[in-house]
Design a protein around this motif. Structure first.
Motif, mmCIF file in Angstrom:
data_model
loop_
_atom_site.group_PDB
_atom_site.id
_atom_site.type_symbol
_atom_site.label_atom_id
_atom_site.label_comp_id
_atom_site.label_asym_id
_atom_site.label_seq_id
_atom_site.Cartn_x
_atom_site.Cartn_y
_atom_site.Cartn_z
ATOM 1 N N ILE A 152 0.849 -1.205 0.000
ATOM 2 C CA ILE A 152 0.000 0.000 0.000
ATOM 3 C C ILE A 152 0.882 1.251 0.000
ATOM 4 O O ILE A 152 0.632 2.201 -0.735
ATOM 5 N N ARG A 153 1.958 1.225 0.801
ATOM 6 C CA ARG A 153 2.831 2.409 0.872
ATOM 7 C C ARG A 153 3.443 2.720 -0.506
ATOM 8 O O ARG A 153 3.485 3.867 -0.945
ATOM 9 N N GLN A 154 3.900 1.670 -1.178
ATOM 10 C CA GLN A 154 4.484 1.886 -2.518
ATOM 11 C C GLN A 154 3.432 2.401 -3.490
ATOM 12 O O GLN A 154 3.702 3.273 -4.314
ATOM 13 N N LEU A 155 2.219 1.866 -3.378
ATOM 14 C CA LEU A 155 1.152 2.304 -4.268
ATOM 15 C C LEU A 155 0.847 3.793 -4.022
ATOM 16 O O LEU A 155 0.685 4.572 -4.971
ATOM 17 N N LEU A 156 0.822 4.187 -2.755
ATOM 18 C CA LEU A 156 0.547 5.602 -2.446
ATOM 19 C C LEU A 156 1.602 6.502 -3.080
ATOM 20 O O LEU A 156 1.295 7.564 -3.619
ATOM 21 N N GLU A 157 2.862 6.060 -3.025
ATOM 22 C CA GLU A 157 3.943 6.857 -3.644
ATOM 23 C C GLU A 157 3.745 6.952 -5.154
ATOM 24 O O GLU A 157 3.967 7.999 -5.752
ATOM 25 N N ARG A 158 3.335 5.845 -5.751
ATOM 26 C CA ARG A 158 3.157 5.845 -7.212
ATOM 27 C C ARG A 158 1.988 6.738 -7.639
ATOM 28 O O ARG A 158 1.974 7.261 -8.736
ATOM 29 N N LEU A 159 1.006 6.895 -6.740
ATOM 30 C CA LEU A 159 -0.166 7.695 -7.099
ATOM 31 C C LEU A 159 -0.018 9.168 -6.711
ATOM 32 O O LEU A 159 -0.749 10.019 -7.213
#
Ligand SMILES: Cc1cc2nc3c(=O)[nH]c(=O)nc-3n(C[C@H](O)[C@H](O)[C@H](O)COP(=O)(O)O)c2cc1C
Length: 437
Positions: free
Chosen positions: A342-349
């Motif tokens: 989730i943390r990586q996804l938040l960074e990507r978004l």
């Protein structure tokens, strides 16, 4: 030549842009801020600027600036600060009446000398429904169904005056030839509109029609009505597939591929070296507030993802939403394909809410744009500066000249209307009944 649109947000597209030392969130509430941005885009000979909109407080304002000006109001003011640049406003077909929008866009088109565009949206948010007498959001199909009839009525209203209806003959005292102004007498399932419109046919015939929903229904809608499409595509392969898909739908509506321009979004983070660009990206990402991103992600997925471990995977969110379907598919696809936490996804978004973020030198950014353009994945780009105004200054001063050197972008405006910038014809009046004497 490629087409370039500047997608303008108050402080830029990165969700933490307002916290970055290069921005000024107080100035972002002034007309001067937007006038400077519009003039910068015009200095770069861009086709247009674009303002998104929702009819509810969009996100978690505790951690980001989500108050913004109503687009038609702001663009009317910017029409006075600029000469060439196209002015594209978002307006909802779900929470407006066709007569209102036909009139407002015709007004902007006249006031700007033919530079108005309408980003037609169906409003996917639940919060928007609740501001308009509804407890529930109309279904995805119901929204597009209304949008279909809505745009037909608007076109009829724009066509309710022949181009030469206002004869303005002072000696004889005839202002308008009323044989060339007609009621539209529209009677459909959603709308009953008599007409005619209370303003002359727009300078461009119709303001430029833009669309930005990429679901199946959205793509079909675009193929029928849109002349420019904004879309979020993460990879070249996805961009090319989307491009071919939408262009391939045009023939059945009697349209040719060059009658619709496809502009995927890109948020370019520029540096003198690649390392510097990556540092800038990291600097912005360090300002992210995970709680904010989680709430935005929950809205995009129509599913509460707060409370899950940040370093674990995205939980099962199903495979369907009545909200924005293409963005849902994009985000879930990204998380699963790259096995992101989730943390990586938040960074990507964080940089572009699902649009592609690309950190590099001006030459690398130009290479990317050229590859998509020449490779058949784009007719141009929706440029989403990570910070404003600085991110657009960088793009215009560093990337645009590189594109111009390569012969990929105009060095001067050759037309005066937004349609002319995009190389699109002025629509004939479909309701014209009488040839002028
Ligand atoms: C670049 C871009 C800009 C958009 N701007 C808006 C906007 O301002 N307001 C809005 O309600 N939706 C906006 N959308 C969302 C779409 O117009 C559409 O409503 C949403 O994606 C749902 O459609 P779909 O289910 O067909 O994907 C935007 C989408 C893109 C790609």
């Amino acid at each position: 030549m490629m087409h370039l649109n500047a997608f303008v947000m108050p402080n830029g597209h990165h969700e933490a842009a307002w916290r970055h030392p290069s921005t000024d969130p107080h100035r972002a509430r002034t007309l001067r801020h937007y006038a400077d941005i519009a003039r910068t885009a015009e200095r770069g000979k861009l086709d247009s600027i674009f303002l998104a909109d929702g009819v509810a407080l969009w996100g978690n304002v505790k951690h980001n600036s989500h108050s913004h000006f109503e687009p038609l109001t702001l663009l009317s003011a910017l029409a006075a600060s600029t000469v060439h640049i196209g002015l594209i406003a978002t307006a909802s077909t779900t929470y407006n009446e066709p007569y209102h929008l036909a009139r407002k866009f015709a007004s902007l088109d006249h006031l700007s000398g033919g530079r108005a565009g309408w980003n037609i949206v169906t409003s996917a948010g639940i919060d928007e429904a609740r501001n308009f007498n509804l407890a529930k959001r109309p279904s995805h199909d119901a929204r597009y169904d209304r949008a279909e009839e809505f745009v037909e009525v608007v076109k009829k209203l724009w066509d309710s005056w022949d181009d030469d209806a206002a004869v303005v003959d002072r000696p004889s005292g005839v202002y308008a030839d009323t044989d060339r102004i007609r009621a539209i007498a529209h009677d459909g399932p959603h709308f009953q509109v008599r007409g005619p419109l209370n303003i002359e046919r727009p300078v461009q015939g119709y303001p430029l029609l833009v669309q930005a929903g990429s679901s199946e229904t959205g793509k079909e809608y675009a193929a029928r009505h849109a002349e420019a499409v904004f879309t979020a595509q993460q990879t070249f392969a996805e961009g090319k597939a989307f491009y071919e898909d939408v262009k391939g739908r045009l023939a059945k509506y009697g349209r040719t591929p060059d009658e619709l321009k496809i502009l995927p979004g890109i948020s370019p983070i520029l540096g003198r070296t690649e390392a510097e660009a990556r540092e800038r990206e990291a600097e912005l990402n360090a300002l992210i507030i995970p709680d904010y991103g989680l709430q935005q992600l929950s809205k995009m997925l129509d599913h509460d993802v707060t409370g899950y471990p940040l370093d674990g995977p995205l939980p099962d969110v199903g495979s369907f939403t009545e909200g924005g379907q293409s963005r849902f598919d994009l985000v879930v696809g990204l998380a699963r394909r790259e096995d992101l936490t989730i943390r990586q996804l938040l960074e990507r978004l964080a940089g572009g809410r699902g649009h592609r973020v690309f950190a590099g030198t001006p030459v690398q950014v130009a290479d990317e744009l050229e590859a998509w353009f020449r490779g058949g994945a784009a007719d141009g780009f929706n440029v989403m500066p990570p910070t404003l105004p600085g991110g657009l200054d960088d793009f215009v001063d560093l990337v645009v000249p590189e594109l111009q050197r390569r012969g990929l972008f105009r060095t001067e405006y050759s037309g005066s209307t937004l349609r002319e910038h995009y190389g699109l014809a002025r629509p004939v009046n479909r309701n014209r009944v009488k040839e002028p004497a």
